[in-house]
Design a protein around this motif. Structure first.
Motif, PDB file in Angstrom:
ATOM      1  N   ASN A   1       0.832  -1.202   0.000  1.00  0.00           N
ATOM      2  CA  ASN A   1       0.000   0.000   0.000  1.00  0.00           C
ATOM      3  C   ASN A   1       0.870   1.257   0.000  1.00  0.00           C
ATOM      4  OD1 ASN A   1      -2.321  -1.542   0.108  1.00  0.00           O
ATOM      5  ND2 ASN A   1      -2.428  -1.492   2.347  1.00  0.00           N
ATOM      6  N   LYS A   2       0.416   2.269  -0.710  1.00  0.00           N
ATOM      7  CA  LYS A   2       1.158   3.534  -0.753  1.00  0.00           C
ATOM      8  C   LYS A   2       1.261   4.108   0.658  1.00  0.00           C
ATOM      9  CE  LYS A   2       0.131   6.536  -3.991  1.00  0.00           C
ATOM     10  NZ  LYS A   2      -0.517   7.661  -4.731  1.00  0.00           N
ATOM     11  N   VAL A   3       2.448   4.517   1.052  1.00  0.00           N
ATOM     12  CA  VAL A   3       2.638   5.076   2.394  1.00  0.00           C
ATOM     13  C   VAL A   3       2.102   6.503   2.438  1.00  0.00           C
ATOM     14  CG1 VAL A   3       4.668   3.663   2.881  1.00  0.00           C
ATOM     15  CG2 VAL A   3       4.968   5.900   1.813  1.00  0.00           C
ATOM     16  N   ASP A   4       1.753   6.941   3.635  1.00  0.00           N
ATOM     17  CA  ASP A   4       1.320   8.325   3.814  1.00  0.00           C
ATOM     18  C   ASP A   4       2.449   9.272   3.409  1.00  0.00           C
ATOM     19  OD1 ASP A   4      -1.066   7.417   4.823  1.00  0.00           O
ATOM     20  OD2 ASP A   4      -0.389   7.490   6.912  1.00  0.00           O
ATOM     21  N   ARG A   5       2.087  10.372   2.791  1.00  0.00           N
ATOM     22  CA  ARG A   5       3.023  11.432   2.397  1.00  0.00           C
ATOM     23  C   ARG A   5       3.990  11.000   1.295  1.00  0.00           C
ATOM     24  NH1 ARG A   5       6.551  12.570   5.922  1.00  0.00           N
ATOM     25  NH2 ARG A   5       6.260  10.882   7.415  1.00  0.00           N
ATOM     26  N   TYR A   6       3.622   9.931   0.546  1.00  0.00           N
ATOM     27  CA  TYR A   6       4.511   9.493  -0.526  1.00  0.00           C
ATOM     28  C   TYR A   6       4.661  10.591  -1.574  1.00  0.00           C
ATOM     29  CZ  TYR A   6       6.286   7.059  -4.639  1.00  0.00           C
ATOM     30  OH  TYR A   6       7.030   6.697  -5.737  1.00  0.00           O
ATOM     31  N   SER A   7       5.901  10.960  -1.846  1.00  0.00           N
ATOM     32  CA  SER A   7       6.190  12.012  -2.819  1.00  0.00           C
ATOM     33  C   SER A   7       7.671  11.967  -3.132  1.00  0.00           C
ATOM     34  CB  SER A   7       5.829  13.393  -2.260  1.00  0.00           C
ATOM     35  OG  SER A   7       6.644  13.685  -1.135  1.00  0.00           O
TER      36      SER A   7
ATOM     37  N   GLN B   1      11.983   5.993  12.567  1.00  0.00           N
ATOM     38  CA  GLN B   1      11.306   5.979  11.275  1.00  0.00           C
ATOM     39  C   GLN B   1      11.776   4.832  10.380  1.00  0.00           C
ATOM     40  OE1 GLN B   1       8.624   8.073  11.877  1.00  0.00           O
ATOM     41  NE2 GLN B   1       8.908   8.816   9.778  1.00  0.00           N
TER      42      GLN B   1
ATOM     43  N   TYR C   1       9.065   2.650   8.542  1.00  0.00           N
ATOM     44  CA  TYR C   1       8.296   3.517   7.639  1.00  0.00           C
ATOM     45  C   TYR C   1       9.132   3.843   6.401  1.00  0.00           C
ATOM     46  CZ  TYR C   1       6.188   7.745   5.716  1.00  0.00           C
ATOM     47  OH  TYR C   1       5.653   8.681   4.860  1.00  0.00           O
TER      48      TYR C   1
ATOM     49  N   ALA D   1       8.448   2.789   2.472  1.00  0.00           N
ATOM     50  CA  ALA D   1       8.355   3.838   1.449  1.00  0.00           C
ATOM     51  C   ALA D   1       9.282   3.525   0.279  1.00  0.00           C
ATOM     52  CB  ALA D   1       8.698   5.192   2.062  1.00  0.00           C
TER      53      ALA D   1
END
Length: 652
Positions: free
Chosen positions: A211-217, A538, A541, A545
């Motif tokens: 699943n796409k992680v939060d804040r992926y950019s 982190q 996480y 990512a």
């Protein structure tokens, strides 16, 4: 009142309310191998039971649109659910992991799986049952054709269907949000029991990938990788590195519920005293070898993927990615994979090229091996092929070896050599199974001893990493173990370079990075993440990512382009050579080929026709040849390690 309780109304209640209820009870009972567990689940977790029943009811509800073929639809869907539950039951009898949608991707290995896990009698019963079901479905189908057409109330039917779907979806959403049902399965076997089979199997169908992680950019990925350093060529050491993954292997001395006449793993015990290592937390129990293998080879976590997913059967079928092989390739390493089982299992004969490996040797291309009483190749043969790989290049070699001898099932096997005996077994019904298992582990331990002796005798710097892929499927619980959990096996690191490793308990996804860090290899974003962030809050996480970015995202870590490409992997490096062909006697149609490089998989080709071939040894094959064929060209060949007939090796 008469209209409310009409035959059609009663039929609908039985079909769309009572039937899914009964199916769910059957599925839960099969999933726990307990006849009464379905009823226990109903009273112990009524809401979870309801959610699972609604899922089944939703699949049956499509039948409201079929007036004539309604019974046929109900029969087909009911059969599918019961078939899934039955398969789950048989799988749980032979391994700890339940049946998931990803197991369906192993369809090409079905003949081998059936041969291993179903006795001839059970196979006959299953075949007769399938024939009976097929005949029954045909009877229902033809009866439906003969029945007169009836008018249907489409609005009423559509309303019922929509109501059922909405009720199911609403309940599932509420249950997930309330934490009653899980969406990720950190412990697959326990999650299937807790959440129910119907829900869990459905999740395994729908839940794929990471699943796409939060804040992926791009900003996030750049911030994670900004501190990564490149390897300094002057500081990198380049010893041979040998990883050995041992099937169902762990230190049996940690079992408090079973005792043996002598230490079943003396060589491993000696290595534990002399070398560094610790406990290895693996993602599976009783089965799922490929997922532990995946974690060690790539450094990625299986728990970040879908519930019960095998990346070897999903993303890695067409996507190249980072692995220990790609990280060492820049430093002149040649990478080899060795596995003493069929190369096509889990798609290894294709997947390893997406992991950047140069060579693969599977059982089809091995000779001189023995099989144990359960039909698995014994591990001692692996020493020969590890040494062959080390001899095949002048430079440094990475060798990843996957063993198979310790594989289950363990019950009902009497044909094996007894080196140790079980003197105490608290679970008496497993006494015989433990005796077989312990003696297989003893022989695997002998292989470990021989491997270390072989490597020690070579004048080359070498690191050997030995670890177990998971605990065996022997009903082991945490209370049966001393100082570990059921998800922890053992690992040791041997080397002749004087490298000191820290004694620590780690996850299998951290193992290859631990080795690379010791030789100053920082290549690869996954490897660098482990080395740089392992003590950061982190850490996991950031790891997820990077996994997402590399496999499913926009490759921000690589300026938008995946740098990894499928390697031109060769399957088996051996050459087949024919020296001469002789007739056994003047009046015989039996001919003998003398040469080298032959295996049990070698076949004689006369002209364009493959003939029955008898393997005698690595240098000798026998075959029949008629006078009509005696003038045709003769060759020896072996097919692809997969299921195709592609010729991979052929003699002149």
């Amino acid at each position: 009142m008469k209209k409310i309780f009409s035959k059609q109304t009663i039929f609908n209640i039985l079909s769309f309310v009572v039937l899914p209820f009964i199916i769910n009870i059957a599925l839960e009972s099969l999933g726990s191998k307990d006849l009464l567990h379905g009823f226990e689940k109903l009273f112990a977790d009524p809401y979870i039971f309801l959610c699972n029943t609604l899922i089944i009811a939703s699949t049956l509800s499509i039948g409201v649109f079929f007036k004539r073929f309604r019974v046929l639809w109900l029969s087909l869907v009911s059969f599918c659910w019961i078939a899934l539950g039955t398969v789950n039951y048989f799988i749980l009898c032979n391994r700890t992991l339940p049946f998931t949608a990803y197991d369906l991707r192993l369809f090409n290995s079905l003949p081998n799986i059936i041969k291993k896990y179903l006795s001839p009698f059970l196979l006959a019963v299953v075949c007769l049952g399938l024939i009976a079901v097929i005949l029954g479905i045909f009877i229902v189908f033809f009866k439906a054709l003969e029945s007169p057409k009836k008018k249907t109330n489409f609005i009423k039917q559509a309303a019922y269907f929509v109501f059922t779907i909405l009720l199911t979806f609403t309940n599932l959403k509420y249950a997930v949000n309330a934490g009653v049902l899980e969406t990720r399965f950190p412990e697959l076997a326990g999650s299937f029991v807790k959440n129910g089979f119907a829900y869990s199997f459905t999740v395994s169908i729908m839940d794929n990938g990471i699943n796409k992680v939060d804040r992926y950019s791009e900003k996030l990925i750049t911030s994670i990788t900004a501190e990564f350093e490149e390897s300094d060529a002057k500081q990198v050491k380049t010893p041979n590195i040998v990883f050995v993954q041992m099937e169902s292997f762990f230190d049996l001395n940690s079992l408090s519920s079973v005792e043996f006449s002598e230490n079943p793993v003396p060589n491993f015990t000696k290595l534990k005293d002399e070398c560094q290592g610790g406990l290895l937390t693996v993602p599976v129990i009783g089965a799922g070898t490929a997922n532990t293998e995946f974690e060690v080879v790539t450094g990625m976590r299986i728990s970040d993927f879908g519930a019960g997913e095998y990346p070897y059967k999903t993303i890695l079928t067409d996507t190249a990615c980072e692995s220990i092989a790609t990280n060492l390739k820049n430093h002149g390493y040649t990478s080899h994979f060795i596995h003493n089982y069929k190369g096509s299992f889990y798609g290894r004969n294709k997947v390893y090229s997406y992991l950047g490996y140069d060579n693969f040797i599977s059982l089809e291309y091995m000779s001189g091996y023995k099989k144990n009483g359960n039909g698995w190749a014994e591990d001692l043969v692996l020493t020969k092929y590890i040494e062959e790989c080390l001899n095949s290049t002048e430079g440094s070699d990475l060798i990843t070896t996957i063993s198979v001898q310790g594989h289950g099932g363990y019950s009902g096997v009497s044909d094996f050599e007894r080196h140790v005996t079980v003197t105490k077994c608290e679970k008496e019904h497993l006494h015989e199974a433990y005796e077989y298992y312990a003696n297989q582990i003893y022989e695997m331990d002998t292989f470990i001893g021989k491997l270390i002796d072989t490597v020690s005798s070579r004048d080359e710097e070498t690191i050997v990493v030995i670890y177990g892929d998971h605990l065996p499927s022997l009903e082991i619980e945490n209370d049966d173990l001393s100082g570990r959990t059921i998800y922890q096996t053992d690992y040791i690191i041997w080397n002749n370079m004087g490298i000191e490793y820290s004694e620590e308990n780690i996850g299998s996804y951290q193992l290859n990075s631990k080795i690379l860090e010791s030789i100053n290899v920082k290549d690869g974003i996954i490897n660098a993440c482990h080395q740089y962030y392992k003590n950061d809050k982190q850490y996991l996480y950031n790891l997820k990512a990077l996994e997402y970015d590399m496999l499913y995202g926009k490759h921000y870590a690589f300026d938008g382009n995946n740098p990894y490409v499928k390697s031109d992997m060769s399957i088996n490096q051996r050459k087949i050579t024919i020296y001469d062909i002789k007739q056994k006697s003047d009046d015989s149609d039996i001919y003998v080929i003398n040469g080298e490089g032959f295996t049990q998989a070698s076949l004689v080709r006369i002209g364009y026709r493959i003939v029955s071939t008898h393997y005698i040894d690595e240098n000798t094959l026998a075959f029949r040849c008629t006078p009509r064929d005696s003038e045709k060209a003769i060759a020896v060949w072996e097919k692809d390690a997969g299921s195709s007939n592609t010729v991979m090796i052929e003699s002149k």
